[in-house]
Design an enzyme around this catalytic site. Structure first.
Site, PDB file in Angstrom:
ATOM      1  N   MET A   1      -8.742  11.385   3.378  1.00 34.56           N
ATOM      2  CA  MET A   1      -8.421   9.472   4.157  1.00 34.56           C
ATOM      3  C   MET A   1      -8.773   8.726   3.472  1.00 34.56           C
ATOM      4  SD  MET A   1      -9.691   9.279   7.489  1.00 34.56           S
ATOM      5  CE  MET A   1     -10.965   7.573   8.478  1.00 34.56           C
ATOM      6  N   CYS A   2      -8.585   7.646   3.121  1.00 29.82           N
ATOM      7  CA  CYS A   2      -8.524   6.497   2.351  1.00 29.82           C
ATOM      8  C   CYS A   2      -9.486   5.084   2.658  1.00 29.82           C
ATOM      9  CB  CYS A   2      -7.123   5.900   1.731  1.00 29.82           C
ATOM     10  SG  CYS A   2      -6.034   7.694   1.215  1.00 29.82           S
ATOM     11  N   ARG A   3      -9.187   4.347   1.851  1.00 28.71           N
ATOM     12  CA  ARG A   3      -9.643   3.210   2.305  1.00 28.71           C
ATOM     13  C   ARG A   3      -8.971   2.399   1.592  1.00 28.71           C
ATOM     14  NH1 ARG A   3     -13.448   3.124   6.722  1.00 28.71           N
ATOM     15  NH2 ARG A   3     -11.074   4.473   6.909  1.00 28.71           N
TER      16      ARG A   3
ATOM     17  N   ASN B   1      -3.619   4.575   5.333  1.00 29.20           N
ATOM     18  CA  ASN B   1      -5.118   5.004   5.773  1.00 29.20           C
ATOM     19  C   ASN B   1      -4.085   5.614   7.078  1.00 29.20           C
ATOM     20  OD1 ASN B   1      -6.835   6.857   5.665  1.00 29.20           O
ATOM     21  ND2 ASN B   1      -7.913   4.636   6.866  1.00 29.20           N
TER      22      ASN B   1
END
Lengths: 257, 257, 257, 257
Positions: free
Chosen positions: B1-3, B112
């Site tokens: 997961m990323c932002r 994402n």
């Protein structure tokens, strides 16, 4: 705040401390339980003794969990005495020279804690390092000063008192020019023969140190927080004490109590 | 997961998205609230449009919070259209070429989410990239394949359908050779004129996307989670929708609904 | 030994100095012609003035020729006043904090040359930096000390004399505790308004500085070696002189002559 | 073009190949004599066999001469079989995954040379890697493909023919879609038991390989150019030959002759 782990005993793979345990140092770099900061991702380092009196030193700025070099080196190197550290910066930049451990000659040294207000008096702190040791001053951390000042006070001759004096020097500077908490210290260091671990503070909140006898590897694991939580065998080092570990024994003595 | 976070409007300093807000992207790299992973420290990247049709691209592997280059660049560069991303790896190595955004010609792209079981069929995924675009395949992420496949399907001519087709291609590969969840997607991309943000998934858990009108900078902030929690002005993009932002307007359309 | 290049004039893309010319700074990082070292691959840095009084700063340890971030930033950023540097270490480690330029407030500063025997008296040199500037002492180079000492002597009020005094301080330390050559200096620095370039040495081998009027960009290029060898327009700055450049003019004055 | 060096024999410190000799690999990273490029500063790597069947792997992007980690690791690790490499890129990015050696299971592999026009058919080359090995395709080099293709052809069962077939595959692709020179190859590889070195080309300009018997360490040094020029003992491996080294013996056989 940082996390660290050290070992002395019969040679084992570094990974048996760094990555293998359930709550290994690698896990602690992402999710420490007993540290001020859960994340310790401002670099890592290892110092290990093998074929030479001087230790090897491998430090880098990546989070420990994402560095394949660390994983490979830890899986391949066996040592009977080593220090490992994952860093959470208390002010200075993320760079290799600000990562622990630090080494000089036979000595290796790492630290978790802080010297309150250090950035306000870093110049005075650097002045505590004599000319002949100043070439070893490569970064900007309070920890590196603590180490070099202790070397100056005679780590080779009387390691316990040398470290006490160095810690007092920095605590005094903090009282004079810094801010509270003046000193929080948990140090692990070695000369390639013994492993020393100390725990102290100026305000009774001393960063934790634990140790455990490992019968399989005939040695000791010494850590800032236990490498697995399932075990009862971890002994907490009392604040104001320093432990001297040989392969077979441990001896406690007073330290800034 | 990323932002991630993006902006389109009158030129502002990149830092007004990357570091200035109370819950900025920099804060989210250490403590995201709505992500699977609180820590997004496997690198970062920014793509920005200024004087040229092609965007600038600056990506590095340090955690975003500890890179002074990012802080300086964000404080100095003004842009009316830019993308910024902090990464938490879903499998591939921490390296610059695995950081988002990705760029090709005028296009920039970040993602994402995940393509379930991607590492089991990365070869098949790479084969979806035609010869003439393969020189742009520099890393090993599913996100980069999604981007290059969308370019192949005609991002220049019909960006929405191109992205749908590319997402379907990867979802189908995952259904064929991968594992659940087959597709979770929140994409932001731009050709230097418009900003596109899409949100979809194969299993109704679509990574979040929000947007907000910024009257001061006469534009839109588009994010995976809000940059401050005090404000009511953040609108959630529904799952299965794609938003097309110009400086002044936003238009929603269906996306893999 | 290092190579550097600076510009003042109407805004141009940084790449017009860094990578575009036939013998650009990028080329010089691999194959300099007039430097002690042909290879200058121990890092690079740029400082540029745009929207703020303080400059932006981007430094990294990769060889300049292999860093795509540098290529992208240079292609995208326009500035009417900037400094660029590629480094060949004269002793200290390859780290971002040892790369030039250095910045403090509005000032930016870079240096090619050496202070003879610096590593023997680095402690004394560090002690030349007063408390209030010591937080800016981030690395271990002689160049950073030269800059901070010049700030201390009043770069804001009288830049020429401040730099002379700082250079004399280090030259004297070298005479006292170091080795020959005591001082070789070519400095470029700026406060965001003017660009200063100085050239001096203790032994008549002063590192070269050239400058050239650029009619197209209505400004000056100031370099350690010319950016193309086909042109006659490069004027050599005499040793023992400092040049003050505004957008339109240049004025020479004595410098440690 | 790159430079490499390998050793098989009684365990020695890695530094006895990497940094100690007069014209060591570290020296060759700055000033190679027999390479197309004097500078080989686009990263380095070492693979070494010690306590496990699988080798350790340590690769980084800094020029070899400026990395203190490499210096420390080389001074501390002893091995009876290891590979070391310094890189000059023939096109792909400077990143850890594009540095040699490459490893998979027990095998380690490094290469100096090129596959002509590789960037024009990288997709076709990647397609030569079967699904079950594709997770090992981490970078974008021709060398990594050569290795993985050789693994596919059965390095474990018949290393010589596996390497020949893989080299032919890439040479054929180059003839079909690339450009001259189609293949220039000098490879060193190992399974942890034997050390293999091969030298071939499509146009009779085969990158050099030399080897020398080391009586002190009861083994062989195998290099792309000699580690000291004072010695007559270096034997040149003829083009179109592959040498198989055990601790005590060497055996030559035909290779793409």
């Amino acid at each position: 705040m940082c996390r660290w782990a050290a070992f002395i005993g019969q040679p084992i793979f570094l990974e048996q401390v760094i990555s293998a345990p359930a709550h290994s140092l690698l896990v602690q770099s992402q999710a420490a339980s007993e540290a001020k900061t859960a994340i310790n991702a401002d670099g890592f380092g290892i110092a290990w003794y093998a074929h030479r009196p001087e230790p090897g030193l491998f430090r880098d700025v990546l989070p420990a969990w994402s560095d394949p070099n660390l994983a490979s080196v830890a899986a391949q190197i066996k040592s009977g005495l080593f220090l490992a550290h994952v860093r959470a910066s208390t002010g200075s930049a993320t760079s290799r020279n600000n990562c622990h451990p630090f080494t000089s000659g036979r000595w290796s040294f790492m630290h978790n804690g802080q010297v309150g207000g250090f950035e306000h008096f870093r110049r005075s702190a650097d002045m505590l390092i004599p000319d002949e040791l100043y070439h070893e001053r490569k970064g900007a951390t309070d920890s590196e000063v603590l180490f070099l000042r202790a070397l100056h006070h005679g780590l080779d001759q009387d390691p316990v008192n040398a470290l006490v004096k160095a810690a007092r020097d920095l605590e005094n500077l903090s009282r004079e020019k810094g801010e509270t908490p003046h000193l929080r210290l948990s140090v692990a260091m070695s000369d390639g023969e013994n492993l020393y671990a100390a725990r102290a503070s100026s305000d009774h909140i001393a960063p934790t140190v634990y140790y455990k006898r490992c019968t399989q590897s005939e040695g000791w694991m010494v850590v800032s927080e236990p490498l697995e939580t399932s075990s009862d065998d971890w002994i907490e080092l009392p604040a104001g004490k320093l432990a001297v570990f040989t392969k077979d024994h441990v001896r406690l003595c007073d330290f800034m109590g």
